[in-house]
Motif scaffolding. Sequence first.
Motif, PDB file in Angstrom:
ATOM      1  N   ASP A 115       0.881  -1.183   0.021  1.00  0.00           N
ATOM      2  CA  ASP A 115       0.107  -0.264   0.034  1.00  0.00           C
ATOM      3  C   ASP A 115       0.667   1.368   0.051  1.00  0.00           C
ATOM      4  O   ASP A 115       0.454   2.175  -0.498  1.00  0.00           O
ATOM      5  CB  ASP A 115      -0.920  -0.071   1.127  1.00  0.00           C
ATOM      6  N   ASP A 116       1.899   1.170   0.753  1.00  0.00           N
ATOM      7  CA  ASP A 116       2.768   2.299   0.880  1.00  0.00           C
ATOM      8  C   ASP A 116       3.533   2.874  -0.491  1.00  0.00           C
ATOM      9  O   ASP A 116       3.547   3.815  -1.158  1.00  0.00           O
ATOM     10  CB  ASP A 116       3.972   2.162   1.813  1.00  0.00           C
ATOM     11  N   TRP A 117       3.840   1.661  -1.389  1.00  0.00           N
ATOM     12  CA  TRP A 117       4.525   1.767  -2.702  1.00  0.00           C
ATOM     13  C   TRP A 117       3.334   2.060  -3.769  1.00  0.00           C
ATOM     14  O   TRP A 117       3.519   3.217  -4.478  1.00  0.00           O
ATOM     15  CB  TRP A 117       5.057   0.405  -3.323  1.00  0.00           C
ATOM     16  N   ALA A 118       2.248   1.779  -3.443  1.00  0.00           N
ATOM     17  CA  ALA A 118       1.068   2.138  -4.411  1.00  0.00           C
ATOM     18  C   ALA A 118       0.709   3.560  -4.320  1.00  0.00           C
ATOM     19  O   ALA A 118       0.626   4.316  -5.034  1.00  0.00           O
ATOM     20  CB  ALA A 118      -0.255   1.178  -4.192  1.00  0.00           C
ATOM     21  N   GLY A 119       0.817   4.068  -3.030  1.00  0.00           N
ATOM     22  CA  GLY A 119       0.511   5.519  -2.687  1.00  0.00           C
ATOM     23  C   GLY A 119       1.648   6.225  -3.139  1.00  0.00           C
ATOM     24  O   GLY A 119       1.101   7.228  -3.629  1.00  0.00           O
ATOM     25  N   ALA A 120       2.801   5.805  -3.127  1.00  0.00           N
ATOM     26  CA  ALA A 120       3.725   6.782  -3.521  1.00  0.00           C
ATOM     27  C   ALA A 120       3.940   6.907  -4.969  1.00  0.00           C
ATOM     28  O   ALA A 120       4.107   7.940  -5.529  1.00  0.00           O
ATOM     29  CB  ALA A 120       5.245   5.941  -2.772  1.00  0.00           C
ATOM     30  N   LEU A 121       3.735   5.593  -5.688  1.00  0.00           N
ATOM     31  CA  LEU A 121       3.597   5.821  -7.079  1.00  0.00           C
ATOM     32  C   LEU A 121       2.423   6.693  -7.774  1.00  0.00           C
ATOM     33  O   LEU A 121       2.597   7.139  -8.875  1.00  0.00           O
ATOM     34  CB  LEU A 121       3.586   4.120  -7.654  1.00  0.00           C
ATOM     35  N   LEU A 122       1.456   6.515  -6.860  1.00  0.00           N
ATOM     36  CA  LEU A 122       0.324   7.495  -7.241  1.00  0.00           C
ATOM     37  C   LEU A 122       0.578   8.930  -7.372  1.00  0.00           C
ATOM     38  O   LEU A 122       0.247   9.730  -8.226  1.00  0.00           O
ATOM     39  CB  LEU A 122      -0.937   7.098  -6.567  1.00  0.00           C
ATOM     40  N   ARG A 123       1.287   9.069  -6.432  1.00  0.00           N
ATOM     41  CA  ARG A 123       1.464  10.720  -5.912  1.00  0.00           C
ATOM     42  C   ARG A 123       2.556  11.008  -7.131  1.00  0.00           C
ATOM     43  O   ARG A 123       2.750  11.977  -7.527  1.00  0.00           O
ATOM     44  CB  ARG A 123       2.270  10.867  -4.564  1.00  0.00           C
ATOM     45  N   ALA A 124       3.486  10.055  -7.447  1.00  0.00           N
ATOM     46  CA  ALA A 124       4.646  10.319  -8.411  1.00  0.00           C
ATOM     47  C   ALA A 124       3.874  10.640  -9.774  1.00  0.00           C
ATOM     48  O   ALA A 124       4.191  11.645 -10.540  1.00  0.00           O
ATOM     49  CB  ALA A 124       5.560   9.087  -8.634  1.00  0.00           C
ATOM     50  N   ARG A 125       2.804   9.775 -10.188  1.00  0.00           N
ATOM     51  CA  ARG A 125       2.193  10.082 -11.311  1.00  0.00           C
ATOM     52  C   ARG A 125       1.299  11.292 -11.367  1.00  0.00           C
ATOM     53  O   ARG A 125       1.380  12.008 -12.549  1.00  0.00           O
ATOM     54  CB  ARG A 125       1.172   8.913 -11.472  1.00  0.00           C
ATOM     55  N   ARG A 126       0.815  11.585 -10.398  1.00  0.00           N
ATOM     56  CA  ARG A 126       0.237  13.082 -10.291  1.00  0.00           C
ATOM     57  C   ARG A 126       1.114  14.125 -10.557  1.00  0.00           C
ATOM     58  O   ARG A 126       0.527  15.174 -11.294  1.00  0.00           O
ATOM     59  CB  ARG A 126      -0.585  13.202  -9.149  1.00  0.00           C
ATOM     60  N   ALA A 127       2.374  13.781  -9.639  1.00  0.00           N
ATOM     61  CA  ALA A 127       3.349  15.096  -9.845  1.00  0.00           C
ATOM     62  C   ALA A 127       3.826  15.022 -11.204  1.00  0.00           C
ATOM     63  O   ALA A 127       4.101  16.225 -11.751  1.00  0.00           O
ATOM     64  CB  ALA A 127       4.270  14.710  -8.701  1.00  0.00           C
ATOM     65  N   GLY A 128       3.929  14.018 -11.875  1.00  0.00           N
ATOM     66  CA  GLY A 128       4.594  14.106 -13.208  1.00  0.00           C
ATOM     67  C   GLY A 128       3.488  14.596 -14.256  1.00  0.00           C
ATOM     68  O   GLY A 128       4.028  15.546 -15.145  1.00  0.00           O
ATOM     69  N   ARG A 129       2.311  14.314 -14.109  1.00  0.00           N
ATOM     70  CA  ARG A 129       1.636  14.956 -15.003  1.00  0.00           C
ATOM     71  C   ARG A 129       1.405  16.396 -14.656  1.00  0.00           C
ATOM     72  O   ARG A 129       1.333  17.130 -15.725  1.00  0.00           O
ATOM     73  CB  ARG A 129      -0.074  14.446 -14.609  1.00  0.00           C
TER      74      ARG A 129
END
Length: 465
Positions: free
Chosen positions: A107-121
């Motif tokens: 769950d921690d990795w999923a949340g971090a990757l989600l934040r990274a995708r949003r920040a990248g967009r």
Amino acid sequence: MADRESDSPPSTTDDPAEGPSTTGLGGGNGPTFGDGGDTFPDPYAGYADGESASGAAGLTDSGSFAFDASVLPGPRHAATGTAVLDGSSPPDPLPGIDPATLTWTEDDWAGALLRARRAGRAYVYLNLIEQRLRAVIGAVLIPVYGPGEHPHDDGAWVLAAAGNAQNEWVERAEAVREMSRRRGYIVDPADDELIAFLTLPQLRELMVRNWWCFEPFLPDRRKLERALEEVEIGRHIVARNRVLSPDVLAQVERACLRVLAMLDGPLAERGDRRLALDAVEELFAGRYADVVGVFQDRSALQRRLPFADLVEGARGIDAMGVSLNLLCQNYSGRDLTRLGSSGCEMRLLFLNPAGDAMKQREKDEGIKKGLLSRMTTLNILHLRRIRSKLREPRRIEIRLYDEAPRFAAYLVDGDVGLIQPYLRHARGVESPAFVLRAHAAETRGLYPLFQEEFEQQWVDSKRTS
């Protein structure tokens, strides 16, 4: 001089003839160890070289220098008796802390990757805004302030446009550029301009201070400032790797699109809708042969990319399939009429309702005989009514083909494509969907392949009566 010499402090150097010194820390012949004074003892005073010093102030002789940390002064050692951390060995974990708790869970990795995708967009949108602002500011202010005596040094016109009150941040940008030059950070000569090192707030300040230059091109100053303030919020969040919620991300995207629309005027209307697909995925289109989106079925596609957003403002639509329900059922007739009246040219290929291929398709999908044929006929009649309302009916061309349908394709403006393969025992709404974005520099991607397939099928098709 004699007085000064007489008042000088007594020497603390031991005289060999007098034996060991008992001089205290306070100088002179003060109290010594053993008579109640506050001085520290010399643990080796009564022992010759090589003799054991055990029992003296807790020190032991083990052949090398060693000491007991419990006798050292200081509250921490006196209270806990822990060893001194001298870097010779790793410290023991603190009690009550399990090293396994430092590992991220799924769950921690999923949340971090989600934040990274949003920040990248968000970063792609913010980068577009900064590039556009630099281009507009340079195009407007350079003719006013000029490149100065040295045409290759743009620092003069930026300094003049900023004014005396803003010399500090202009000089700071110049210093950053000079350091980037020395360290080899500037790879592209286009990045060696001083304006490339100005931040978003500084670019906005340049526009505001020289608004009289921009007013003929950008009439609404307050609207632009408010939009740039919202953009700065996104820049602040992304720059510090803070959590970017979906609402804030949507707000930043809307603000960026408003800024682009104000800077480009009518030319930005279609660009806004294209950006709505996904500006980040466009960067990977070349790597994945123009594919920028994959969806399990048409319902998942519609939730992420409504068909109205795909074709809104289009100048040309090439579509082929069985019934073209996305265009005829998911898009209102009023919007289709408006699209045709605005100059959009549509070439539409339907599977022949009376052909053998239609009967086979009904059999593959396992539906009642004639049902798919009647739906296709209704869609064709619907488009004929819309075409009859247009001032130029030729903008909507309808043709039929009678071959086994292999895929449904909606190709918009030679830029964006929606592809759905036809599976044997699945309806079109249940088939996976792929979103393509044509690359200008990529001639061997999937988009040109499907465009060529459409052109060949269009030539072999027949007009409707």
